[in-house]
Write a protein that holds these residues in place. Structure first.
Motif, PDB file in Angstrom:
ATOM      1  N   LEU A 121       0.827  -1.200   0.000  1.00 17.10           N
ATOM      2  CA  LEU A 121       0.000   0.000   0.000  1.00 17.10           C
ATOM      3  C   LEU A 121       0.861   1.249   0.000  1.00 17.10           C
ATOM      4  N   ARG A 122       1.911   1.244   0.807  1.00 16.98           N
ATOM      5  CA  ARG A 122       2.826   2.393   0.846  1.00 16.98           C
ATOM      6  C   ARG A 122       3.426   2.645  -0.533  1.00 16.98           C
TER       7      ARG A 122
ATOM      8  N   ARG B   1      -5.384   0.050  -3.076  1.00 12.22           N
ATOM      9  CA  ARG B   1      -6.198  -0.965  -2.411  1.00 12.22           C
ATOM     10  C   ARG B   1      -5.384  -1.750  -1.384  1.00 12.22           C
ATOM     11  N   ILE B   2      -6.099  -2.181  -0.334  1.00 12.58           N
ATOM     12  CA  ILE B   2      -5.519  -3.046   0.681  1.00 12.58           C
ATOM     13  C   ILE B   2      -6.652  -3.869   1.301  1.00 12.58           C
TER      14      ILE B   2
ATOM     15  N   LEU C 179      -8.636   2.700  -0.565  1.00 14.61           N
ATOM     16  CA  LEU C 179      -8.466   3.674   0.513  1.00 14.61           C
ATOM     17  C   LEU C 179      -9.660   4.610   0.596  1.00 14.61           C
ATOM     18  N   LEU C 180     -10.334   4.825  -0.520  1.00 15.73           N
ATOM     19  CA  LEU C 180     -11.550   5.633  -0.467  1.00 15.73           C
ATOM     20  C   LEU C 180     -12.589   4.952   0.413  1.00 15.73           C
ATOM     21  N   GLU C 181     -12.743   3.653   0.262  1.00 17.52           N
ATOM     22  CA  GLU C 181     -13.673   2.917   1.118  1.00 17.52           C
ATOM     23  C   GLU C 181     -13.230   2.974   2.579  1.00 17.52           C
TER      24      GLU C 181
END
Length: 460
Positions: free
Chosen positions: A372-373, A384-385, A390-392
């Motif tokens: 993610l970084r 995404r992760i 990241l929006l979610e």
């Protein structure tokens, strides 16, 4: 850090280094919050960068700006040789310092709430306004210099930066860009105990990529889009692996002050300060200094100030001192600076919100966080992760911050709580568009592919 310390008290053991951190615990509180932000100055006429001593045409520079503030504020000077390189409030308030390329930094005082941070910012910009008007200066609210090449960027007269500039190219490709062309906002929080520190550090590291995405604001370099939403964040990935990153050891069993001390001891030194002189020992071991065996300074032993100064040259995404520094965000407009302050207060100073936020991120693996970084500087909120973007995640975390701020019950003179400061973040989450994306759209449309309007639009 506004000024490097001089404290000749010798350190005789590793335990003293651990004790230095332990002294930062506030078991009875009160927990304060501090805000530091950097901003890039420029001349309004011609959009040129601002040298320390000004321009040949007589326009004053950074020194004149600093001298003007000194005269109007009554703050005490911080000097490096003959150069005025900072100011500090003798009453225990904030401080002003210079980053390597002239980025002008306000290191705010430890305060109770975001309302006080807002007042601090207002006073800072009000003090700057008449001096900047006289000198023809303004400041960009971008996380990276959008136009000037590195070789066009001024160099500030600070010994420590000269040492760093010589060392950076040996350990990464982008360290000089980090030094001379980026600007950030940082929020500092307290911890009550070693256990509290570990819990906050783990949550902070897990959330830092989200903070990067929400506050992304450095999409331009050399006059054009650079392909990233946060080029500032990308630059840190190729600066110096010894002193940057996501601290995977923080999630291992047994994490505590001792483990961080061992990490910091393994980070190479930049300098040792004796009196007013910065001795270049870049690449040397703090362990050798601790033992009095540093080849460059035989017979010199580590002092408390050596330790504090060394910790200020370590640059992970979250940095531990006697408080904890959130380092993942690009600087932005004033509303974004205050949003970062409030966001951290709501998440880290309310136990219910902290626990609920940890539930959202505790399942991430070391590999998840590293991936993610790596993705977030380019992809922003789309990164995404754990099967979601990241929006979610933002849409889960921001309500927790809001609830924490409601429970904190910190009100301004009009009876408003600190939730007023995270409205801008909730708008980003609702629209799915951060500041970098908005400004890229401006560049391609209203600005018609010309970076010059940024010097009118992206300013304080």
């Amino acid at each position: 850090m506004a000024r490097d310390l001089v404290d000749e008290n010798r350190i005789s053991s590793r335990d003293e280094l651990v004790g230095w951190f332990e002294a930062g615990c506030k078991p009875q509180g009160p927990f304060r919050i501090g805000t530091e932000h950097e901003k890039i100055p420029f001349y309004r006429l011609g959009h040129a960068p601002v040298p320390y001593d000004g321009r040949p045409d007589g326009r004053g520079g950074i020194r004149a700006l600093m001298e003007g503030l000194r005269a109007s504020s009554g703050w005490e000077p911080i000097e490096d040789g003959d150069a005025l390189i900072g100011l500090f409030d003798p009453q225990g308030g904030g401080a002003i310092s210079l980053e390597p390329g002239g980025q002008f930094e306000l290191s705010g005082a430890p305060l109770d709430n975001a309302h006080q941070t807002g007042a601090e910012l207002e006073a800072h910009f009000a003090a700057l306004a008449p001096i900047c008007e006289k000198l023809g200066l303004a400041f960009l609210d971008l996380g990276m210099s959008p136009l000037w090449r590195r070789d066009e960027t001024p160099v500030m007269p600070k010994q420590r930066y000269q040492i760093m500039a010589r060392y950076m190219p040996k350990v990464g490709k982008l360290g000089l860009d980090m030094m001379f062309r980026t600007s950030t906002v940082q929020t500092n929080i307290d911890f009550g105990s070693e256990e509290d520190m570990v819990a906050k550090l783990r949550l902070a590291l897990s959330l830092q990529p989200l903070f990067t995405a929400l506050f992304a604001n450095s999409p331009f370099t050399d006059g054009k889009p650079n392909g990233f939403q946060s080029m500032r964040s990308q630059i840190w990935t190729d600066t110096d692996a010894d002193r940057t990153g996501m601290l995977p050891f923080a999630f291992e069993p047994g994490m505590g002050f001792e483990r961080y001390v061992d990490y910091a001891l393994d980070v190479p030194l930049y300098f040792v300060k004796r009196g007013d002189v910065y001795h270049d020992v870049a690449g040397a071991s703090f362990r050798d200094l601790l033992a009095g065996k540093l080849p460059q300074l035989p017979g010199e032993f580590a002092t408390i100030s050596d330790w504090a100064n060394h910790l200020s040259t370590i640059f992970p995404e979250v940095r531990l001192k006697r408080y904890m520094e959130m380092r993942g965000a690009d600087v932005g407009p004033r509303a974004h600076i205050l949003a970062f302050t409030a966001l951290c207060a709501g998440l880290f100073y309310d136990k219910e919100s902290s626990a609920a936020a940890w539930e959202q991120v505790k399942g991430y693996s070391v590999g998840d966080r590293a991936a993610l970084r790596a993705a977030v500087p380019r992809e922003g909120l789309a990164a995404r992760i754990g099967g979601r973007s990241l929006l979610e995640l933002a849409r889960e975390i921001l309500p927790l911050a809001r609830s924490g701020l409601v429970r904190r019950r910190r009100f301004d003179a009009e009876g408003r709580d600190e939730t007023i400061y995270i409205d801008v973040l909730e708008e980003i989450a609702a629209r799915g568009e951060n500041l970098a994306q908005k400004r890229l759209a401006l560049f391609h449309r209203a600005w018609k592919g010309d970076i010059a309007p940024a010097f009118e639009t992206c300013v304080y």
